[in-house]
Design a protein around this motif. Sequence first.
Motif, PDB file in Angstrom:
ATOM      1  N   LYS A  29     -52.313  27.468 -31.882  1.00 27.25           N
ATOM      2  CA  LYS A  29     -51.796  28.830 -31.917  1.00 27.25           C
ATOM      3  C   LYS A  29     -51.898  29.380 -33.335  1.00 27.25           C
ATOM      4  CE  LYS A  29     -46.889  27.674 -32.614  1.00 27.25           C
ATOM      5  NZ  LYS A  29     -45.524  27.847 -32.053  1.00 27.25           N
ATOM      6  N   LYS A  30     -51.877  30.716 -33.437  1.00 29.44           N
ATOM      7  CA  LYS A  30     -52.010  31.374 -34.732  1.00 29.44           C
ATOM      8  C   LYS A  30     -51.149  32.617 -34.742  1.00 29.44           C
ATOM      9  CE  LYS A  30     -55.612  32.839 -38.008  1.00 29.44           C
ATOM     10  NZ  LYS A  30     -57.075  32.985 -38.196  1.00 29.44           N
ATOM     11  N   ASN A  31     -50.505  32.865 -35.883  1.00 31.59           N
ATOM     12  CA  ASN A  31     -49.604  34.005 -36.014  1.00 31.59           C
ATOM     13  C   ASN A  31     -49.682  34.523 -37.448  1.00 31.59           C
ATOM     14  OD1 ASN A  31     -46.844  35.069 -36.924  1.00 31.59           O
ATOM     15  ND2 ASN A  31     -46.587  35.052 -34.702  1.00 31.59           N
ATOM     16  N   PRO A  32     -49.770  35.849 -37.700  1.00 31.11           N
ATOM     17  CA  PRO A  32     -49.801  36.896 -36.665  1.00 31.11           C
ATOM     18  C   PRO A  32     -51.221  37.312 -36.329  1.00 31.11           C
ATOM     19  CG  PRO A  32     -49.417  37.885 -38.805  1.00 31.11           C
ATOM     20  CD  PRO A  32     -49.552  36.407 -39.054  1.00 31.11           C
ATOM     21  N   LEU A  33     -51.469  37.575 -35.048  1.00 38.72           N
ATOM     22  CA  LEU A  33     -52.694  38.222 -34.576  1.00 38.72           C
ATOM     23  C   LEU A  33     -52.264  39.399 -33.721  1.00 38.72           C
ATOM     24  CD1 LEU A  33     -55.071  35.257 -33.657  1.00 38.72           C
ATOM     25  CD2 LEU A  33     -55.156  36.707 -35.671  1.00 38.72           C
ATOM     26  N   THR A  34     -52.743  40.583 -34.021  1.00 41.22           N
ATOM     27  CA  THR A  34     -52.197  41.788 -33.391  1.00 41.22           C
ATOM     28  C   THR A  34     -53.105  42.411 -32.348  1.00 41.22           C
ATOM     29  OG1 THR A  34     -53.125  43.159 -35.165  1.00 41.22           O
ATOM     30  CG2 THR A  34     -50.870  42.337 -35.461  1.00 41.22           C
ATOM     31  N   SER A  35     -54.259  41.799 -32.057  1.00 39.39           N
ATOM     32  CA  SER A  35     -55.153  42.415 -31.075  1.00 39.39           C
ATOM     33  C   SER A  35     -55.793  41.351 -30.194  1.00 39.39           C
ATOM     34  CB  SER A  35     -56.249  43.232 -31.766  1.00 39.39           C
ATOM     35  OG  SER A  35     -57.157  42.370 -32.430  1.00 39.39           O
ATOM     36  N   VAL A  36     -56.204  41.762 -29.026  1.00 47.76           N
ATOM     37  CA  VAL A  36     -56.922  40.879 -28.118  1.00 47.76           C
ATOM     38  C   VAL A  36     -58.235  40.426 -28.742  1.00 47.76           C
ATOM     39  CG1 VAL A  36     -58.083  40.751 -25.877  1.00 47.76           C
ATOM     40  CG2 VAL A  36     -55.862  41.874 -26.058  1.00 47.76           C
ATOM     41  N   GLY A  92     -63.362  23.516 -28.111  1.00 44.64           N
ATOM     42  CA  GLY A  92     -62.657  23.163 -26.888  1.00 44.64           C
ATOM     43  C   GLY A  92     -61.858  24.290 -26.272  1.00 44.64           C
ATOM     44  N   CYS A  93     -61.803  25.471 -26.892  1.00 45.84           N
ATOM     45  CA  CYS A  93     -61.013  26.574 -26.350  1.00 45.84           C
ATOM     46  C   CYS A  93     -61.712  27.198 -25.144  1.00 45.84           C
ATOM     47  CB  CYS A  93     -60.771  27.635 -27.419  1.00 45.84           C
ATOM     48  SG  CYS A  93     -59.762  29.021 -26.807  1.00 45.84           S
ATOM     49  N   ALA A  94     -60.963  27.348 -24.059  1.00 43.31           N
ATOM     50  CA  ALA A  94     -61.515  27.949 -22.845  1.00 43.31           C
ATOM     51  C   ALA A  94     -60.790  29.225 -22.453  1.00 43.31           C
ATOM     52  CB  ALA A  94     -61.435  26.951 -21.691  1.00 43.31           C
ATOM     53  N   ALA A  95     -59.529  29.365 -22.917  1.00 42.76           N
ATOM     54  CA  ALA A  95     -58.737  30.540 -22.549  1.00 42.76           C
ATOM     55  C   ALA A  95     -57.750  30.844 -23.674  1.00 42.76           C
ATOM     56  CB  ALA A  95     -57.993  30.301 -21.240  1.00 42.76           C
ATOM     57  N   PHE A  96     -57.252  32.069 -23.675  1.00 42.78           N
ATOM     58  CA  PHE A  96     -56.304  32.481 -24.709  1.00 42.78           C
ATOM     59  C   PHE A  96     -55.243  33.379 -24.095  1.00 42.78           C
ATOM     60  CE2 PHE A  96     -59.780  35.502 -24.624  1.00 42.78           C
ATOM     61  CZ  PHE A  96     -59.138  36.727 -24.568  1.00 42.78           C
ATOM     62  N   THR A  97     -54.070  33.389 -24.712  1.00 41.19           N
ATOM     63  CA  THR A  97     -52.982  34.280 -24.313  1.00 41.19           C
ATOM     64  C   THR A  97     -52.337  34.848 -25.569  1.00 41.19           C
ATOM     65  OG1 THR A  97     -52.509  33.057 -22.280  1.00 41.19           O
ATOM     66  CG2 THR A  97     -50.775  34.484 -23.117  1.00 41.19           C
ATOM     67  N   LEU A  98     -52.247  36.176 -25.645  1.00 38.83           N
ATOM     68  CA  LEU A  98     -51.634  36.848 -26.786  1.00 38.83           C
ATOM     69  C   LEU A  98     -50.229  37.297 -26.402  1.00 38.83           C
ATOM     70  CD1 LEU A  98     -51.791  38.181 -29.612  1.00 38.83           C
ATOM     71  CD2 LEU A  98     -52.709  40.221 -28.483  1.00 38.83           C
ATOM     72  N   ASN A  99     -49.261  36.920 -27.228  1.00 33.35           N
ATOM     73  CA  ASN A  99     -47.889  37.379 -27.061  1.00 33.35           C
ATOM     74  C   ASN A  99     -47.691  38.606 -27.940  1.00 33.35           C
ATOM     75  OD1 ASN A  99     -45.126  37.864 -27.166  1.00 33.35           O
ATOM     76  ND2 ASN A  99     -44.592  35.690 -27.129  1.00 33.35           N
ATOM     77  N   PRO A 100     -47.653  39.817 -27.368  1.00 27.81           N
ATOM     78  CA  PRO A 100     -47.563  41.027 -28.179  1.00 27.81           C
ATOM     79  C   PRO A 100     -46.258  41.135 -28.961  1.00 27.81           C
ATOM     80  CG  PRO A 100     -48.276  41.541 -25.947  1.00 27.81           C
ATOM     81  CD  PRO A 100     -47.769  40.146 -25.939  1.00 27.81           C
ATOM     82  N   VAL A 101     -45.198  40.518 -28.468  1.00 27.12           N
ATOM     83  CA  VAL A 101     -43.905  40.628 -29.137  1.00 27.12           C
ATOM     84  C   VAL A 101     -43.888  39.823 -30.436  1.00 27.12           C
ATOM     85  CG1 VAL A 101     -41.428  40.235 -28.924  1.00 27.12           C
ATOM     86  CG2 VAL A 101     -42.744  41.041 -26.952  1.00 27.12           C
ATOM     87  N   SER A 102     -44.286  38.522 -30.341  1.00 28.11           N
ATOM     88  CA  SER A 102     -44.292  37.664 -31.533  1.00 28.11           C
ATOM     89  C   SER A 102     -45.619  37.715 -32.273  1.00 28.11           C
ATOM     90  CB  SER A 102     -43.987  36.223 -31.130  1.00 28.11           C
ATOM     91  OG  SER A 102     -45.019  35.706 -30.304  1.00 28.11           O
ATOM     92  N   GLN A 103     -46.615  38.403 -31.696  1.00 30.80           N
ATOM     93  CA  GLN A 103     -47.955  38.505 -32.277  1.00 30.80           C
ATOM     94  C   GLN A 103     -48.562  37.113 -32.464  1.00 30.80           C
ATOM     95  OE1 GLN A 103     -47.972  41.061 -35.741  1.00 30.80           O
ATOM     96  NE2 GLN A 103     -46.548  42.500 -34.791  1.00 30.80           N
ATOM     97  N   THR A 104     -48.333  36.241 -31.448  1.00 29.26           N
ATOM     98  CA  THR A 104     -48.849  34.873 -31.485  1.00 29.26           C
ATOM     99  C   THR A 104     -49.976  34.719 -30.484  1.00 29.26           C
ATOM    100  OG1 THR A 104     -46.683  33.984 -32.105  1.00 29.26           O
ATOM    101  CG2 THR A 104     -48.265  32.435 -31.173  1.00 29.26           C
ATOM    102  N   CYS A 105     -51.068  34.135 -30.924  1.00 29.25           N
ATOM    103  CA  CYS A 105     -52.219  33.866 -30.054  1.00 29.25           C
ATOM    104  C   CYS A 105     -52.243  32.379 -29.738  1.00 29.25           C
ATOM    105  CB  CYS A 105     -53.511  34.291 -30.747  1.00 29.25           C
ATOM    106  SG  CYS A 105     -55.010  33.874 -29.821  1.00 29.25           S
ATOM    107  N   SER A 106     -52.135  32.030 -28.448  1.00 26.56           N
ATOM    108  CA  SER A 106     -52.139  30.630 -28.010  1.00 26.56           C
ATOM    109  C   SER A 106     -53.465  30.317 -27.326  1.00 26.56           C
ATOM    110  CB  SER A 106     -50.986  30.367 -27.035  1.00 26.56           C
ATOM    111  OG  SER A 106     -49.743  30.644 -27.646  1.00 26.56           O
TER     112      SER A 106
END
Length: 553
Positions: free
Chosen positions: A78-85, A97-111
């Motif tokens: 995960k990485k923080n902060p990232l503010t865009s898709v 190895g990354c196949a999918a991602f999810t961005l949390n707009p509230v915490s601006q965290t990309c998992s």
Amino acid sequence: MSGVRMNADGGVEQIVCCEINAEMTHCETSDRACQVGQVMSGLTVADTTHSSCCNLVDKITDDCVTKNADYPGGFIAKKNPLTSVKSCRKFCAETAGCAAFTLNPVSQTCSLKDSSHGPISRDTWLAKNGGVSGLLNCGTDKSHFVDVQGNCVEEGTDYPAGFITKLESTKLSDCIKSCQDERLCVRVVAIPSESTCILKSRKHGQATSDSWITKKGSVSVSLSCVEDTLDVPPTEFTSFDIDVKEDCLEKNVDYPEGSIAEFENVSSLSACQDLCSEEAKCVRIVALPASRKCILKNSNHKPITFKTKAAENGAISLPMSCTGNKGKSSIPYKLDIPASCIEQGDYPSGRIATFSDICSLSECMRLCREEDACVRIVVQPSFHRCHLKNNRHENLNVENAVAERGAISVSAACEYDESYVDEYPEETFDLDIPGSCMEIGVDYPDGFIAAFNGISSLSKCRKLCQREASCVRIVAIPTTNRCILKNSRHSEGTKVSWAAKQGSISISMECVNADAPEDEKKARKHQEIDEEKHRKEKEKPRREEEKEGTFDL
């Protein structure tokens, strides 16, 4: 989305962020409402700045990115902060190895997730709090999903309409198996990028390559094609289940002509009824248990007969007007939503999904509330079927085939106390009379003849009425298993009496005892004649044997 920030004077400014079509567009440092065509964001971020507010979720044009969604499991980084898709996707592309991602707009965290992640979900905490998810190779790499080869797999194709249900699945072969297990399913349309598949009935439309589904890289498979050409064995039933009550069954008889469609490999009478209920013109079924064949008939069928090949092979027939005879009606249907919310009739079109084996109104409404687009449910109690409708449905129709079979509807906007559902009795009342004769939430005061407690079904209440010469109407209260008989001196129907507020069901004996149509009268007459001939033909050899065997003293 709204937040606050400190201005140059040390005061607090209100920040209002607006969305168009669920995509962030701009923020205003004012307290005015959003403009026409815009809505307030559902997210809340405090102590933010104007610029970060505006960039929290950038404009999404990629059909492979889904808002309010998550891919659970498979976490790698995960990485923080990232503010865009865009920046979150880039982080995924740069990570091995990354196949999918999810961005949390509230915490601006990309998992980031590897290929072991689960199917897309809207039930996780992150999904329910505005998570934005996507697959790195969406629309291009389908190898992780499409495990069936051959000409039956149609790439980038959709077949609109005919929706049965939507399922989570990680393999196309699993989608096909789910279709085989659903008796109405003839085709699957799958979205590999979301690990989902949609089951379609024979009412689906023509193939198209231009829909929101095809833009996500959909694939489609016809069940008949895959069973004929691929190594996917068809579902075979070794027996035919007579899972319908005996009242309306006509055994060893046929109704020639008037056939709409024929289906092979049908597992039961109730399955045959399900097929008939999908066809507006179907009024009767004729089933052949020995060959597991189901034949749907329209009103042009000929009178009953014992002399066709089908009848000689043990055909069983029953009319769809005998809806309370449905096999599933052995499990009574719960009208566990207040009668003030219930409308009788259908709201055609606008269908989102259809669910079978739903045994209560509250269960159907729960399914509706889990679907954002659902604004109304239409239920067929006799068939235990629940239809979810969006706001594109038509106006109330009380005359179409669905309405005539006893459909009832409830708006998702109707407010009621949940305690009504919780306190609804488990020992419920069987609605085993054609729904077209029922008036739900209606009472007919006065004209009292007698009342009976402990009555478990509408048909038993009706029988009590039939034994009383002056009885013209029944008023049943399912919540208390009470049956009230009324004579012709009853008042006009009302929805404001005590009984009506308890969810009473009223039925006119004139309706349930209405004379059969002329062709039905003729059919019954023919049946009596044929039965008498059949009896005499069977007795004739026995009489001749007795005559030959007599000894004259």
